[in-house]
Structure formats: C-alpha cells, structure tokens
Design an enzyme around this catalytic site. Structure first.
Site, PDB file in Angstrom:
ATOM      1  N   ASP A  13       0.853  -1.181  -0.134  1.00 30.81           N
ATOM      2  CA  ASP A  13       0.086  -0.140  -0.068  1.00 30.81           C
ATOM      3  C   ASP A  13       0.998   1.337  -0.110  1.00 30.81           C
ATOM      4  OD1 ASP A  13      -2.195  -1.556   0.100  1.00 30.81           O
ATOM      5  OD2 ASP A  13      -2.158  -1.621   2.109  1.00 30.81           O
ATOM      6  N   ALA A  15       1.369   2.998  -2.582  1.00 32.39           N
ATOM      7  CA  ALA A  15       0.837   3.991  -3.437  1.00 32.39           C
ATOM      8  C   ALA A  15       1.523   3.544  -4.918  1.00 32.39           C
ATOM      9  CB  ALA A  15       0.780   5.487  -3.470  1.00 32.39           C
ATOM     10  N   LYS A  16       1.802   2.223  -5.100  1.00 27.19           N
ATOM     11  CA  LYS A  16       2.422   1.798  -6.381  1.00 27.19           C
ATOM     12  C   LYS A  16       1.552   2.004  -7.418  1.00 27.19           C
ATOM     13  CE  LYS A  16       2.675  -2.195  -4.493  1.00 27.19           C
ATOM     14  NZ  LYS A  16       1.842  -2.021  -2.937  1.00 27.19           N
ATOM     15  N   GLY A  17       0.222   1.839  -7.152  1.00 26.17           N
ATOM     16  CA  GLY A  17      -0.592   2.097  -8.220  1.00 26.17           C
ATOM     17  C   GLY A  17      -0.779   3.354  -9.174  1.00 26.17           C
ATOM     18  N   GLY A  40      -4.644  -4.203  -3.641  1.00 27.25           N
ATOM     19  CA  GLY A  40      -5.413  -3.422  -3.829  1.00 27.25           C
ATOM     20  C   GLY A  40      -4.936  -1.850  -4.166  1.00 27.25           C
ATOM     21  N   HIS A  41      -5.083  -1.603  -5.709  1.00 29.40           N
ATOM     22  CA  HIS A  41      -4.455  -0.428  -6.003  1.00 29.40           C
ATOM     23  C   HIS A  41      -5.403   0.289  -6.398  1.00 29.40           C
ATOM     24  CE1 HIS A  41      -1.133  -3.803  -7.359  1.00 29.40           C
ATOM     25  NE2 HIS A  41      -0.859  -3.365  -6.300  1.00 29.40           N
ATOM     26  N   THR A  42      -5.295   1.769  -6.098  1.00 27.62           N
ATOM     27  CA  THR A  42      -6.176   2.925  -6.069  1.00 27.62           C
ATOM     28  C   THR A  42      -5.576   3.879  -7.207  1.00 27.62           C
ATOM     29  OG1 THR A  42      -7.003   2.407  -3.849  1.00 27.62           O
ATOM     30  CG2 THR A  42      -7.833   4.414  -5.246  1.00 27.62           C
ATOM     31  N   THR A 130      -5.760 -11.909   3.591  1.00 29.67           N
ATOM     32  CA  THR A 130      -6.675 -11.169   3.023  1.00 29.67           C
ATOM     33  C   THR A 130      -8.044 -11.914   2.553  1.00 29.67           C
ATOM     34  OG1 THR A 130      -5.706 -11.631   0.672  1.00 29.67           O
ATOM     35  CG2 THR A 130      -5.405  -9.410   1.622  1.00 29.67           C
ATOM     36  N   GLN A 227       1.967  -6.046  -3.418  1.00 31.59           N
ATOM     37  CA  GLN A 227       2.461  -6.081  -2.087  1.00 31.59           C
ATOM     38  C   GLN A 227       3.757  -5.429  -1.793  1.00 31.59           C
ATOM     39  OE1 GLN A 227       1.512  -9.688  -3.316  1.00 31.59           O
ATOM     40  NE2 GLN A 227      -0.439  -8.813  -2.898  1.00 31.59           N
ATOM     41  N   THR A 305      -7.765  -1.278   1.066  1.00 31.27           N
ATOM     42  CA  THR A 305      -8.554  -1.184  -0.179  1.00 31.27           C
ATOM     43  C   THR A 305      -9.424  -2.559  -0.374  1.00 31.27           C
ATOM     44  OG1 THR A 305      -6.665  -0.320  -0.946  1.00 31.27           O
ATOM     45  CG2 THR A 305      -8.376  -0.682  -2.467  1.00 31.27           C
ATOM     46  N   GLY A 308     -10.866  -3.474   3.985  1.00 30.31           N
ATOM     47  CA  GLY A 308     -11.406  -2.546   4.611  1.00 30.31           C
ATOM     48  C   GLY A 308     -10.862  -2.329   6.055  1.00 30.31           C
ATOM     49  N   SER A 419       5.017  12.604  -4.134  1.00 29.24           N
ATOM     50  CA  SER A 419       3.694  12.794  -4.351  1.00 29.24           C
ATOM     51  C   SER A 419       3.155  13.296  -3.003  1.00 29.24           C
ATOM     52  CB  SER A 419       3.049  11.065  -4.349  1.00 29.24           C
ATOM     53  OG  SER A 419       1.577  11.266  -4.619  1.00 29.24           O
ATOM     54  N   GLY A 421      -0.508  13.993  -3.220  1.00 29.57           N
ATOM     55  CA  GLY A 421      -1.965  13.892  -3.172  1.00 29.57           C
ATOM     56  C   GLY A 421      -2.100  12.669  -4.354  1.00 29.57           C
TER      57      GLY A 421
HETATM   58  P1  GDP Z   1      -0.965   0.414  -3.531  1.00 25.27           P
HETATM   59  O1  GDP Z   1      -1.455  -0.923  -3.186  1.00 25.27           O
HETATM   60  O2  GDP Z   1       0.623   0.443  -3.310  1.00 25.27           O
HETATM   61  O3  GDP Z   1      -1.134   0.647  -5.021  1.00 25.27           O
HETATM   62  O4  GDP Z   1      -1.714   1.490  -2.637  1.00 25.27           O
HETATM   63  P2  GDP Z   1      -3.153   1.562  -2.286  1.00 25.27           P
HETATM   64  O5  GDP Z   1      -3.939   2.078  -3.537  1.00 25.27           O
HETATM   65  O6  GDP Z   1      -3.413   0.491  -1.571  1.00 25.27           O
HETATM   66  O7  GDP Z   1      -2.979   2.662  -1.029  1.00 25.27           O
HETATM   67  C1  GDP Z   1      -2.392   4.071  -1.504  1.00 25.27           C
HETATM   68  C2  GDP Z   1      -3.786   5.114  -1.284  1.00 25.27           C
HETATM   69  O8  GDP Z   1      -3.069   6.320  -1.314  1.00 25.27           O
HETATM   70  C3  GDP Z   1      -4.551   5.330  -2.394  1.00 25.27           C
HETATM   71  O9  GDP Z   1      -5.971   5.362  -1.848  1.00 25.27           O
HETATM   72  C4  GDP Z   1      -4.051   6.406  -3.303  1.00 25.27           C
HETATM   73  O10 GDP Z   1      -5.390   7.048  -3.927  1.00 25.27           O
HETATM   74  C5  GDP Z   1      -3.758   7.166  -2.104  1.00 25.27           C
HETATM   75  N1  GDP Z   1      -2.664   8.020  -2.736  1.00 25.27           N
HETATM   76  C6  GDP Z   1      -1.656   8.045  -3.515  1.00 25.27           C
HETATM   77  N2  GDP Z   1      -0.654   8.793  -3.699  1.00 25.27           N
HETATM   78  C7  GDP Z   1      -0.966   9.701  -2.625  1.00 25.27           C
HETATM   79  C8  GDP Z   1      -0.576  11.095  -1.924  1.00 25.27           C
HETATM   80  O11 GDP Z   1       0.432  11.626  -2.257  1.00 25.27           O
HETATM   81  N3  GDP Z   1      -1.226  11.614  -0.985  1.00 25.27           N
HETATM   82  C9  GDP Z   1      -2.343  11.225  -0.335  1.00 25.27           C
HETATM   83  N4  GDP Z   1      -3.223  11.733   0.293  1.00 25.27           N
HETATM   84  N5  GDP Z   1      -2.964   9.973  -0.925  1.00 25.27           N
HETATM   85  C10 GDP Z   1      -2.414   9.345  -2.000  1.00 25.27           C
HETATM   86  P1  IMO Z   2      -1.002  -4.327  -2.324  1.00 25.18           P
HETATM   87  O1  IMO Z   2      -0.444  -4.787  -3.761  1.00 25.18           O
HETATM   88  C1  IMO Z   2      -0.940  -4.812   2.016  1.00 25.18           C
HETATM   89  C2  IMO Z   2      -0.669  -8.568   3.765  1.00 25.18           C
HETATM   90  C3  IMO Z   2      -2.151  -9.167   4.374  1.00 25.18           C
HETATM   91  C4  IMO Z   2      -1.422 -10.147   5.266  1.00 25.18           C
HETATM   92  C5  IMO Z   2      -0.414 -10.906   4.336  1.00 25.18           C
HETATM   93  C6  IMO Z   2      -0.578 -12.304   3.773  1.00 25.18           C
HETATM   94  O2  IMO Z   2      -2.296  -3.309  -2.289  1.00 25.18           O
HETATM   95  O3  IMO Z   2       0.388  -3.389  -1.617  1.00 25.18           O
HETATM   96  P2  IMO Z   2      -2.311 -12.700   1.959  1.00 25.18           P
HETATM   97  O4  IMO Z   2      -3.672 -12.922   1.779  1.00 25.18           O
HETATM   98  O5  IMO Z   2      -1.310 -12.433   0.829  1.00 25.18           O
HETATM   99  O6  IMO Z   2      -1.914 -14.232   1.952  1.00 25.18           O
HETATM  100  O7  IMO Z   2      -2.096 -12.158   3.232  1.00 25.18           O
HETATM  101  O8  IMO Z   2      -0.135  -9.951   3.529  1.00 25.18           O
HETATM  102  N1  IMO Z   2      -1.124  -8.263   2.186  1.00 25.18           N
HETATM  103  C7  IMO Z   2      -1.020  -6.895   1.903  1.00 25.18           C
HETATM  104  N2  IMO Z   2      -1.133  -5.994   2.650  1.00 25.18           N
HETATM  105  N3  IMO Z   2      -1.089  -4.366   0.905  1.00 25.18           N
HETATM  106  C8  IMO Z   2      -1.004  -5.452   0.023  1.00 25.18           C
HETATM  107  O9  IMO Z   2      -0.992  -5.658  -1.499  1.00 25.18           O
HETATM  108  C9  IMO Z   2      -1.192  -6.711   0.510  1.00 25.18           C
HETATM  109  N4  IMO Z   2      -1.417  -8.132   0.070  1.00 25.18           N
HETATM  110  C10 IMO Z   2      -1.318  -8.891   1.228  1.00 25.18           C
HETATM  111  O10 IMO Z   2      -2.647  -8.120   5.132  1.00 25.18           O
HETATM  112  O11 IMO Z   2      -0.828  -9.338   6.459  1.00 25.18           O
HETATM  113 MG    MG Z   3      -3.104  -1.565  -1.857  1.00 26.45          MG
END
Ligand code: GDP
Ligand code: IMO
Ligand code: MG
Length: 436
Positions: A13, A15-17, A40-42, A130, A227, A305, A308, A419, A421
């Site tokens: 998480d 913010a790779k997405g 979960g990539h937003t 998850t 991840q 994402t 929840g 970044s 925002g």
């Molecule tokens: P990922 O799994 O690495 O792609 O990251 P997620 O999407 O799970 O979580 C990153 C969250 O931060 C998402 O809701 C993005 O929309 C949000 N986000 C990304 N870049 C920024 C930033 O620079 N500032 C803020 N406030 N939110 C960001």
């Molecule tokens: P993104 O790509 C954050 C965590 C789970 C748990 C562990 C193992 O959005 O960054 P699993 O279901 O993979 O067997 O769970 O890994 N986990 C993540 N945490 N971001 C993710 O993906 C994750 N994918 C799995 O919460 O601790």
């Molecule tokens: Mg994520």
C-alpha cells in the site's frame, strides 16, 4: 526503450498504483508478476477513481497491453468483475489484456482452506490474510499435484478430470478439520470455470514467449509488483508475509522476462509506514484514539482497499527501507503521501534498531527477533503548510525538502519523485524530469 519496475519497499500500500499509472504511457506492456486479488491499487485522475486488485493498473493506459503473468494466482470471476468496472468507468480493457496460460487458478475451495488455516492458527498467530485464497493456491502450485492452470479452463473434459480427485481430497481434509466446513462439487466447478475459460479464451496466451520477445526486440515493459518487499516470502518478515516474491526478485520467475535487463527500478516508499494484518512492525504508533497514529490513519485514509481493515500506522523506518532498497537495487525512490505529514510539529525516522541494549546490524530476517527490536529515532522538524498544490521542488517548504534529503541520505538512494496527493497531477519530479 525502458524496462522498468515499480516495487513497494514497505509492507504494501505504498501507492504503487499511482506511480504505475503515471509511468504506463512510456511503456508498451505493463505486467503483473506476483500475488493475486490480495492487492488493492487505487488510481485517481480526471475526477474518476479506479480500484484494481488482479488486473495490472497499467490497463488504465489506453495504449498499453496489460499482462497477467505466470506467477500470478487468478480467481477468474474477479477478472470479469474488474473488466466490468473498467467498462463502467469508460475504459475498454479486454482487448488489451493477456493472461498467462501457466498462471494458476484460485477455486472457491482455496477460500475455505484459508479460512480453516487462519482459524487453526488462532487469533494471536493468525497471519491476518486477505481471505482471497492466495496462500492455498500457491501451496497447491508448489505441491505439484492439485494445481490447475488457466490453460486447463479451455477444455471442460480436461478440467473435470483434474478437479475430481482434487475436490474429493479437499472435501475429506476440510471435513476432518471442521465437520461444518464447506464441501464442493467437481462437476459444478468444472461447469462454472470452463465457462470463464470460454469468455477469456482469446486472452489466455503463452505470455512468457511474449516477454522474451520484448527483451529481444527492445519493446518497453513496466513490471508492477503487488504487495511490498517486506511481505516477500523469502525476504520479508516471515511467516507474516504473503506467499509470493513481492520484491523485484519475482519478476524473472513470475513473468519469464530476464530481469537482468531492467533499466530502472522505482522503489515506492510511503512517507511513513503502514501494515495490514499480523506480524512485527517496529515503528508502529500505539498511542490510542487521540494519538498521532490515529491522526495519520484518518488523514491518509489508511483503511485496506481489499478488506477495509484499519491499517497499522507508524513512523518511517529507514532500517527496513535500506534493506529493501538494496534487495531490489532501487535506483530511484518515490516518496508518497508526503502531504499526510503536513501539520505535525515534529517527525521521526527510525535510523537503527536496538535489541537487548545492543545495536542490531541490518534488518532481522526472523519475525520473532524483529518483534523484539526497539527503534532508535532521529527527530526532524515538521511543516505546517498544505503541500497538496505543490508541483515542483521549490513549491515545498524547507522542512519538507529537509525530510526528503534525510531519507535519501539514510537509504543511500535518490528521491526522484514526491507525491503530494492521490491525483496523477499531484506528482513532483525532483530532478526536473517527467518520467520520460
Ligand atoms: P498500492 O497498493 O501500493 O497501489 O496503494 P493503495 O492504492 O492500496 O494505497 C494508496 C492510497 O493512497 C490510495 O488510496 C491512493 O489513492 C492514495 N494516494 C496515492 N498517492 C497519494 C498521495 O501522495 N497523497 C495522498 N494523500 N494519498 C495518496
Ligand atoms: P498491495 O498490492 C498490504 C498482507 C495481508 C497479510 C499478508 C498475507 O495493495 O500493496 P495474503 O492474503 O497475501 O496471504 O496475506 O499480506 N497483504 C497486503 N498488505 N497491501 C497488499 O497489497 C497486501 N497483500 C497482502 O494483510 O498480512
Ligand atoms: Mg494496496
């Protein structure tokens, strides 16, 4: 032509997405190589929000071909749901999607297996997965007896012949573990999953050959890790990890692309640390509902994402970052969500760990040892300004620039992107570039 990789340097998480979305237009192929719908990539742009779990985020780029590589584990209905979400959002993706025929399939019995396994571990030892069937599917893949690949969905008779013994054994094991466990029917599954095979027939391909071709012909490819590297099965905080190589280590095996050809590795770093699920996290802020941890969670909207769940929140951990930046050989860092730290009087960064009064060398690979480490912090001044409208380095307050410079020094790698925002446009290229 660039062969790039976007990889998370923390516990996911980061913010790779968002960064994949920014970089996709520079590449012809965008490839997922590990994990599945546990990700979960937003991505936000032009007032729209997309949340992708199994499809490569790069599918949002109209000129890119999105590849789900052989290292990914796939629950096909999820692919169809996400394609439908894209269509609703005005993005047509199916004709630009390639799915590896060698990728392994997640069936509903994998969800039940995961539920039984987590409840068997009990609340203190549960990994906090998850619930997307990821671990059990990789177990079957590594076990080489009960695994079913995407190619098997293309012939119903073949699929049924493979499912009959698997379902029989799974049913017996599940019943032995829990008399109320769900039971499955091979015929029903063969009917349902061969129908998915029919829908995705044109998309299922030998993607390893395509990747090899890209390397040979210098066709640009962007790899997007799911991840974070601290969740990598071999290099993370085992056993509190996922079941795949979520660092750049997974590219070679999970896509067939010769990773020695990578030209750019973007290490994605959240400006603080988050973690979802169980396992050690040395810099976690456990300061209650009125504390800084809760404040950062609220401002950063730190809720998973996929599930929840509230994400655990803590200060930036430079010990862990140095370990993962070196592991991935990240040649540029992207410092994300810096805006979330605005308004804090002081900021802390863990610069070393202590265990039993002695400094620890490196990042412990053993989760029990990591859990006993105490972070040693350095304190930096914060800034009060809203930075969400900053678009170039000189728009940032001096204290924010000092924080960025300190991260570079501690990790030993340059910060190329900041970044401020979630939107595409809220991106600062530190050295005047634009990702080209
Ligand atoms: P990922 O799994 O690495 O792609 O990251 P997620 O999407 O799970 O979580 C990153 C969250 O931060 C998402 O809701 C993005 O929309 C949000 N986000 C990304 N870049 C920024 C930033 O620079 N500032 C803020 N406030 N939110 C960001
Ligand atoms: P993104 O790509 C954050 C965590 C789970 C748990 C562990 C193992 O959005 O960054 P699993 O279901 O993979 O067997 O769970 O890994 N986990 C993540 N945490 N971001 C993710 O993906 C994750 N994918 C799995 O919460 O601790
Ligand atoms: Mg994520």
């Amino acid at each position: 032509m660039a062969f790039s990789c976007v990889v998370g340097l923390q516990w996911g998480d980061e913010a790779k997405g968002k960064i994949v979305d920014v970089l996709s237009p520079k590449h012809q192929y965008v490839v997922r190589f590990n994990g599945g719908a546990n990700a979960g990539h937003t991505v936000k742009f032009e007032g729209k929000t997309f949340k992708l779990s199994i499809l490569p985020t790069g599918i949002l780029c109209p000129n890119a071909t999105a590849v789900v590589g052989n290292g990914v584990v796939i629950y096909p209905p999820r692919i169809l749901e996400e394609l439908a979400q894209l269509t609703e959002g005005g993005v047509s993706g199916k004709e630009r999607l390639l799915i590896s025929s060698s990728a392994h399939v997640i069936f509903p019995y994998h969800f039940e297996q995961e539920r039984l396994s987590e409840s068997d571990r009990g609340s203190t030892e549960a990994i906090g997965t998850t619930g997307r069937g990821i671990g059990p599917c990789y177990e079957d893949k590594a076990g080489r007896r009960w695994a079913i690949r995407m190619v098997d969905l293309l012939d119903k008779a073949v699929l049924l012949a493979k499912l009959i013994p698997v379902v029989d054994r799974k049913n017996r094991i599940f019943r032995a573990l829990d008399p109320n466990a769900k039971q499955f029917d091979a015929n029903d599954l063969a009917n349902e999953f061969s129908a998915y095979g029919d829908i995705l027939r044109e998309n299922i391909r030998d993607t390893q050959v395509i990747m090899s071709d890209c390397a040979g012909k210098n066709i640009g490819v962007l790899f997007e890790a799911a991840q974070g590297s601290l969740l990598d099965i071999d290099h993370g905080s085992y056993p509190y990890v996922t079941s795949s190589n979520s660092s750049a280590a997974g590219i070679w095996s999970g896509s067939g692309f010769p990773a020695s050809r990578l030209t750019q590795t973007y290490g994605i770093v959240k400006a603080y640390t988050t973690r979802v699920g169980g396992g050690p996290m040395p810099t976690e802020l456990l300061d209650g509902p009125e504390g800084l941890g809760e404040r950062i969670r609220r401002i950063g909207r730190e809720y998973g994402t996929v599930t929840g769940r509230p994400r655990r929140v803590g200060w930036l951990d430079a010990v862990a970052l140095k370990h993962t930046a070196n592991l991935n050989d990240a040649n540029v860092l992207c410092l994300m969500l810096l805006d979330v730290l605005s308004g804090l009087e002081e900021l802390k960064i863990a610069i070393s760990y202590e265990l039993d009064g002695k400094e620890v060398v490196g990042f412990p690979s053993d989760a029990a040892m990591l859990g006993r480490c105490k972070p040693v912090y350095e304190t930096l001044p914060g800034w009060s300004e809203d930075i969400t409208t900053a678009r170039k380095p000189s728009d940032l307050p001096a204290a924010a620039l000092a924080y960025i410079r300190r991260v570079e020094q501690l990790v030993g790698r340059p910060v190329g992107v900041v970044s401020v925002g979630p939107d595409r446009c809220q991106t600062i290229w530190m050295n005047g570039g634009n990702g080209a």
